[in-house]
Design a protein around this motif. Structure first.
Motif, PDB file in Angstrom:
ATOM      1  N   GLN A 259     -17.183  53.157  44.935  1.00 51.26           N
ATOM      2  CA  GLN A 259     -17.220  54.443  44.234  1.00 51.26           C
ATOM      3  C   GLN A 259     -15.804  54.684  43.702  1.00 51.26           C
ATOM      4  O   GLN A 259     -14.900  55.023  44.468  1.00 51.26           O
ATOM      5  N   PHE A 260     -15.603  54.498  42.401  1.00 52.23           N
ATOM      6  CA  PHE A 260     -14.260  54.510  41.827  1.00 52.23           C
ATOM      7  C   PHE A 260     -13.566  55.850  42.042  1.00 52.23           C
ATOM      8  O   PHE A 260     -12.424  55.913  42.508  1.00 52.23           O
ATOM      9  N   TYR A 261     -14.227  56.940  41.701  1.00 51.68           N
ATOM     10  CA  TYR A 261     -13.569  58.251  41.769  1.00 51.68           C
ATOM     11  C   TYR A 261     -13.503  58.805  43.189  1.00 51.68           C
ATOM     12  O   TYR A 261     -12.612  59.594  43.510  1.00 51.68           O
ATOM     13  N   VAL A 262     -14.412  58.394  44.032  1.00 49.29           N
ATOM     14  CA  VAL A 262     -14.338  58.783  45.439  1.00 49.29           C
ATOM     15  C   VAL A 262     -13.257  57.970  46.148  1.00 49.29           C
ATOM     16  O   VAL A 262     -12.640  58.431  47.114  1.00 49.29           O
ATOM     17  N   GLY A 263     -13.005  56.766  45.647  1.00 46.66           N
ATOM     18  CA  GLY A 263     -11.973  55.909  46.234  1.00 46.66           C
ATOM     19  C   GLY A 263     -12.434  55.125  47.439  1.00 46.66           C
ATOM     20  O   GLY A 263     -11.666  54.924  48.380  1.00 46.66           O
ATOM     21  N   THR A 264     -13.692  54.679  47.426  1.00 43.66           N
ATOM     22  CA  THR A 264     -14.219  53.926  48.557  1.00 43.66           C
ATOM     23  C   THR A 264     -14.719  52.558  48.115  1.00 43.66           C
ATOM     24  O   THR A 264     -15.192  52.379  46.989  1.00 43.66           O
ATOM     25  N   THR A 265     -14.605  51.608  49.017  1.00 45.23           N
ATOM     26  CA  THR A 265     -15.152  50.264  48.830  1.00 45.23           C
ATOM     27  C   THR A 265     -15.860  49.865  50.111  1.00 45.23           C
ATOM     28  O   THR A 265     -15.284  49.971  51.198  1.00 45.23           O
ATOM     29  N   THR A 266     -17.105  49.415  49.992  1.00 46.68           N
ATOM     30  CA  THR A 266     -17.881  49.015  51.162  1.00 46.68           C
ATOM     31  C   THR A 266     -18.010  47.502  51.195  1.00 46.68           C
ATOM     32  O   THR A 266     -18.386  46.876  50.198  1.00 46.68           O
ATOM     33  N   ASP A 296     -13.799  51.073  53.234  1.00 51.75           N
ATOM     34  CA  ASP A 296     -12.370  51.285  53.044  1.00 51.75           C
ATOM     35  C   ASP A 296     -12.149  52.495  52.146  1.00 51.75           C
ATOM     36  O   ASP A 296     -12.867  52.689  51.154  1.00 51.75           O
ATOM     37  N   TYR A 297     -11.131  53.303  52.509  1.00 48.61           N
ATOM     38  CA  TYR A 297     -10.824  54.527  51.773  1.00 48.61           C
ATOM     39  C   TYR A 297      -9.423  54.432  51.178  1.00 48.61           C
ATOM     40  O   TYR A 297      -8.486  53.994  51.853  1.00 48.61           O
ATOM     41  N   GLU A 298      -9.285  54.861  49.921  1.00 53.73           N
ATOM     42  CA  GLU A 298      -7.939  54.986  49.354  1.00 53.73           C
ATOM     43  C   GLU A 298      -7.185  56.105  50.060  1.00 53.73           C
ATOM     44  O   GLU A 298      -5.985  56.009  50.318  1.00 53.73           O
ATOM     45  N   VAL A 299      -7.891  57.177  50.374  1.00 53.72           N
ATOM     46  CA  VAL A 299      -7.339  58.271  51.171  1.00 53.72           C
ATOM     47  C   VAL A 299      -8.317  58.528  52.312  1.00 53.72           C
ATOM     48  O   VAL A 299      -9.446  58.954  52.089  1.00 53.72           O
ATOM     49  N   THR A 300      -7.906  58.244  53.530  1.00 51.80           N
ATOM     50  CA  THR A 300      -8.794  58.395  54.678  1.00 51.80           C
ATOM     51  C   THR A 300      -9.139  59.859  54.902  1.00 51.80           C
ATOM     52  O   THR A 300      -8.248  60.707  54.963  1.00 51.80           O
ATOM     53  N   PRO A 301     -10.429  60.206  55.004  1.00 51.31           N
ATOM     54  CA  PRO A 301     -10.820  61.591  55.254  1.00 51.31           C
ATOM     55  C   PRO A 301     -10.244  62.117  56.569  1.00 51.31           C
ATOM     56  O   PRO A 301      -9.967  61.358  57.501  1.00 51.31           O
ATOM     57  N   ALA A 302     -10.059  63.426  56.616  1.00 50.59           N
ATOM     58  CA  ALA A 302      -9.495  64.054  57.816  1.00 50.59           C
ATOM     59  C   ALA A 302     -10.351  63.781  59.050  1.00 50.59           C
ATOM     60  O   ALA A 302      -9.836  63.646  60.164  1.00 50.59           O
ATOM     61  N   ALA A 303     -11.665  63.676  58.831  1.00 55.27           N
ATOM     62  CA  ALA A 303     -12.568  63.426  59.962  1.00 55.27           C
ATOM     63  C   ALA A 303     -12.600  61.961  60.365  1.00 55.27           C
ATOM     64  O   ALA A 303     -13.273  61.592  61.334  1.00 55.27           O
ATOM     65  N   GLY A 304     -11.884  61.118  59.624  1.00 59.21           N
ATOM     66  CA  GLY A 304     -11.822  59.714  60.006  1.00 59.21           C
ATOM     67  C   GLY A 304     -12.739  58.785  59.256  1.00 59.21           C
ATOM     68  O   GLY A 304     -12.654  57.570  59.393  1.00 59.21           O
ATOM     69  N   GLY A 305     -13.643  59.322  58.430  1.00 60.16           N
ATOM     70  CA  GLY A 305     -14.522  58.459  57.647  1.00 60.16           C
ATOM     71  C   GLY A 305     -15.709  57.933  58.434  1.00 60.16           C
ATOM     72  O   GLY A 305     -15.887  58.219  59.619  1.00 60.16           O
ATOM     73  N   ARG A 306     -16.519  57.160  57.752  1.00 63.09           N
ATOM     74  CA  ARG A 306     -17.725  56.616  58.365  1.00 63.09           C
ATOM     75  C   ARG A 306     -17.380  55.495  59.344  1.00 63.09           C
ATOM     76  O   ARG A 306     -16.615  54.594  59.020  1.00 63.09           O
ATOM     77  N   PRO A 307     -17.939  55.510  60.551  1.00 65.11           N
ATOM     78  CA  PRO A 307     -17.674  54.419  61.499  1.00 65.11           C
ATOM     79  C   PRO A 307     -18.206  53.085  60.978  1.00 65.11           C
ATOM     80  O   PRO A 307     -19.161  53.037  60.197  1.00 65.11           O
ATOM     81  N   ASP A 308     -17.576  52.011  61.409  1.00 68.30           N
ATOM     82  CA  ASP A 308     -18.084  50.678  61.080  1.00 68.30           C
ATOM     83  C   ASP A 308     -19.438  50.466  61.748  1.00 68.30           C
ATOM     84  O   ASP A 308     -19.735  51.052  62.797  1.00 68.30           O
TER      85      ASP A 308
END
Length: 415
Positions: A259-266, A296-308
């Motif tokens: 997701q380019f604008y969200v800044g995520t790569t799965t 992977d996050y360009e900017v990691t969310p405050a909540a830590g993001g989705r678990p692996d």
């Protein structure tokens, strides 16, 4: 005039043929009578909220069919090499899947393999569509390889239930999809193979292009999913084979979404180790595997993001020669772990698990023709829903996938 054109065409073809060291037409035709039975159960009972709940028992979906590829995948192909001198050789390999049970799919796509290569003392450089390094351990170190009801459970779990490995373009029925699912095969790849004279050591690396359009400035990039990196693959496999021992370690990373604008790569990162040892009276096989679906996050969310999400698996197998025949058996298990944090005062949700037992026999009528039989049973726990094939489980109305059973009785001929 027509005779002159015909003569020129014949000379041209003869010139090509004389320059080509070898061209081979090859294939496999495999057909079987196959049956599946997939059972779901109602695991619910009376509760405080539903004191009069009546358990619905179980429901089974089943099917019997004339199938193809239950022992070896049916295929037809063309391969060739040209001696360029100085130890160099050029080669090509075009291999198409076929559905000989109904004749519906023939040489319509070279979805199994489509490569051109250059080889020499340095090894081999191969370009095109090919098997990924990480799938080789699941092909080589399982007595049933990837075919029929006994097929490698680790491969089944990865390919059918773990991230979908991309969003391929819709297939043009009935042709095999050659989109971005790069778990088993990857398109648009550059591969390198070590030369075969390294004292038993072997290896390969592969990179697959995503072939996405880049925009400059970046703000011009369309706001759509999977527009920049999805479809990319990178991996390698290195091993040692000498005498009765063969052992190999493989790693691969598949980009399955962005997701380019969200800044995520799965991505799905896969690591497996396989081995076999031929004792003579019996040959043992084994595999350990771990795959991680991570974001992977360009900017990691405050909540830590989705678990692996992790998928671990193991497999043990054996083949035993009996005269002109071969007994095959394997047992495998897989576990899905979403790594969800525990909730206070709530029971931990159990990880979905599956295990599978397969037994078979191959009777070789000749070097190219064989009769075979396989039976397999798969058990699901804690919400897993893998099958040995056939129709889907019934899961609506409170039912949970439980067992899957299948058999193959078939004939394989290679040419």
């Amino acid at each position: 005039m027509k005779k002159s054109l015909t003569a020129l065409a014949v000379l041209a073809v003869a010139g090509v043929a004389s320059a080509q060291s070898s061209v081979t037409v090859f294939g496999i035709v495999d057909a079987s009578v196959t049956g599946y039975s997939n059972k779901s159960s109602d695991l619910n009972g009376p509760t405080i909220l539903k004191p009069f709940y009546l358990n619905k028992g179980s429901v089974t979906t089943s099917r019997r069919e004339l199938a193809n590829s239950a022992y070896n995948t049916s295929r037809m192909g063309f391969r060739g090499t040209e001696d360029l001198g100085g130890g160099l050789a050029a080669g090509f390999w075009l291999e198409a899947p076929i559905s000989n049970d109904d004749g519906q799919q023939g040489i319509a796509t070279f979805a199994r393999r489509s490569t051109v290569s250059l080889s020499g003392g340095f090894g081999e450089v191969r370009l095109g569509r090919d098997l990924t390094p990480t799938v080789w351990n699941e092909v080589v170190f399982d007595p049933f390889s990837t075919n029929g009801v006994g097929a490698n459970l680790i491969l089944t779990a990865n390919n059918a239930g773990f991230g979908n490995f991309g969003t391929p373009a819709a297939s043009t029925a009935p042709f095999t999809n050659v989109g971005t699912n790069n778990y088993i095969r990857a398109s648009n790849t550059v591969g390198y193979f070590l030369p075969p004279n390294l004292g038993g050591f072997y290896g390969q690396v592969m990179y697959g292009f995503s072939e996405k359009t880049k925009y400059s400035p970046g703000q011009a990039t369309p706001d759509v999913a999977n527009s920049q990196r999805q479809g990319r693959y990178a991996g390698g496999r290195f091993g040692y084979a000498n005498g009765p021992l063969d052992i190999a370690l493989a790693y691969g990373s598949s980009t399955i979404g962005d997701q380019f604008y969200v800044g995520t790569t799965t991505k799905i990162n896969s690591l497996n180790l396989g081995a076999s040892y031929d004792f003579g009276p019996a040959k043992l096989f084994g595999e350990l595997s771990r795959a991680t679906n991570k974001m992977d996050y360009e900017v990691t969310p405050a909540a830590g993001g989705r678990p692996d999400i992790d998928l671990t698996g193991y497999l043990i197998g054996v083949t035993v020669p009996v005269g002109v025949g071969l007994i095959r058996a394997s047992y495998a298990g897989v576990k899905f772990d979403a790594n969800q944090p525990s909730t206070p005062f709530a029971p931990r949700v159990a990880d979905p698990k599956s295990n599978k037992l397969a037994i078979g026999y191959v009777h070789n009528l000749s070097k190219r023709t064989a009769l075979y039989a396989t039976v397999a049973r798969l058990n699901n726990k804690n919400g897993a829903a893998l099958t040995v094939g056939g129709p889907a489980f019934v899961t609506a109305g409170g039912f949970t996938a439980k067992t899957s059973t299948g058999y193959d009785f078939g004939l394989r001929h290679a040419f």
